[in-house]
Design an enzyme around this catalytic site. Sequence first.
Site, PDB file in Angstrom:
ATOM      1  CB  ALA A 175       2.969   0.817   1.944  1.00  0.00           C
ATOM      2  N   GLY A 203       4.417   6.119  -7.233  1.00  0.00           N
ATOM      3  CA  GLY A 203       3.361   7.142  -7.253  1.00  0.00           C
ATOM      4  C   GLY A 203       3.636   8.204  -6.196  1.00  0.00           C
ATOM      5  CG  HIS A 204       3.392   7.232  -2.028  1.00  0.00           C
ATOM      6  ND1 HIS A 204       3.336   5.860  -1.968  1.00  0.00           N
ATOM      7  CD2 HIS A 204       2.232   7.678  -1.499  1.00  0.00           C
ATOM      8  CE1 HIS A 204       2.195   5.493  -1.415  1.00  0.00           C
ATOM      9  NE2 HIS A 204       1.500   6.573  -1.129  1.00  0.00           N
ATOM     10  CE  LYS A 206      -5.423   4.440  -6.987  1.00  0.00           C
ATOM     11  NZ  LYS A 206      -6.029   4.475  -5.697  1.00  0.00           N
ATOM     12  CD  GLN A 210      -7.243  11.585   0.123  1.00  0.00           C
ATOM     13  OE1 GLN A 210      -7.575  10.776   0.958  1.00  0.00           O
ATOM     14  NE2 GLN A 210      -6.031  11.574  -0.405  1.00  0.00           N
ATOM     15  NE  ARG A 257      -6.949  -0.031   0.975  1.00  0.00           N
ATOM     16  CZ  ARG A 257      -7.213   1.220   1.358  1.00  0.00           C
ATOM     17  NH1 ARG A 257      -7.160   2.205   0.486  1.00  0.00           N
ATOM     18  NH2 ARG A 257      -7.511   1.480   2.613  1.00  0.00           N
TER      19      ARG A 257
HETATM   20  O1  PAF Z   1      -4.355   9.511   0.463  1.00  0.00           O
HETATM   21  C1  PAF Z   1      -3.891   9.078   1.546  1.00  0.00           C
HETATM   22  O2  PAF Z   1      -2.890   8.356   1.586  1.00  0.00           O
HETATM   23  C2  PAF Z   1      -4.576   9.442   2.844  1.00  0.00           C
HETATM   24  O3  PAF Z   1      -5.947   9.501   2.692  1.00  0.00           O
HETATM   25  C3  PAF Z   1      -4.030  10.751   3.458  1.00  0.00           C
HETATM   26  C4  PAF Z   1      -4.308  11.947   2.566  1.00  0.00           C
HETATM   27  C5  PAF Z   1      -2.538  10.621   3.704  1.00  0.00           C
HETATM   28  C6  PAF Z   1      -4.722  11.020   4.806  1.00  0.00           C
HETATM   29  O4  PAF Z   1      -4.497   9.992   5.698  1.00  0.00           O
END
Ligand code: PAF
Length: 285
Positions: A35, A39-40, A153, A157, A191
């Site tokens: 999706a 940002g990606h 963001k 993580q 989201r």
């Molecule tokens: O940040 C994300 O989109 C997910 O947590 C990742 C790092 C792709 C792992 O599924």
Amino acid sequence: MKTLKIARTTDELRLHADAWRALKHTIALVPTMGALHEGHLSLVETARRHADVVIVSVFVNPTQFAAGEDYDTYPRDLDGDAEKLRAAGVDLMYAPSVEEMYPQGFATTVHVEGPAKAGLEDAFRPTHFDGVATVVAKLLIQSGCHVAVFGEKDYQQLLVIKQLVRDLDLPVKIVPAPTMREADGLAMSSRNAYLSRADRERAAVLYRALTEAAAAIRNGASLSEACRKGRDMIENAGLIVDYFEARNAETLAPVEDATQEPLRLLVAARLGQVRLIDNIAVHET
Ligand code: PAF
């Protein structure tokens, strides 16, 4: 336009990655759940600056969602993602199936502590980071990438992944990339698509509260006072705040006062069914 290669299995991915390594090309991986938004694509740009070849993985990872979370409804658009990656000049999209990543009999979980147990996201999603660490370890090993890019963001993580790579001696450099924001400051996230129009407008309060709290701290306010005001501001806009905290930016350990730099402000709040997270540095580096 460059041809986008598509790999649906680990064997296909390895065939391409081995060939690139044989040519002495360096490889950057951008792990995503698809999706894709701007940002990606900014992570892709960062990846391109760090390696010869860019691989983007698109995999909605079931093990990082708990029962009752949005795994089933998480937005999926593989064809649209492929189009965007092709236009961005990405070399390969790796889009494995759930069965490919977790075949019958799969029995290993990477269990993470340290920043994964900071009492932030983990307090609300206790199994989340083990799922993230497990899939990211697999993606890094499968691709044999030299560099992997993760957005700030998802700040907790990012630190969990740095710890994972350090602890398991994975030969990959983790490169952080800054958060991309909408014009009103809302951090870009897949989201956000869940938000109604009215909620989308209200969601911008998260960034306003963060920037005001950071400014207050820089101007001498105590951390507890600045965070309390930030929390109040978000709650007054009708959101439910899960946390609004100042933490050590490198370890996520709690901090007593603003002299304990580097500091990061982190927030999570709910608007109806939608959970939003964001964070900023208190002192820009
Ligand atoms: O940040 C994300 O989109 C997910 O947590 C990742 C790092 C792709 C792992 O599924």
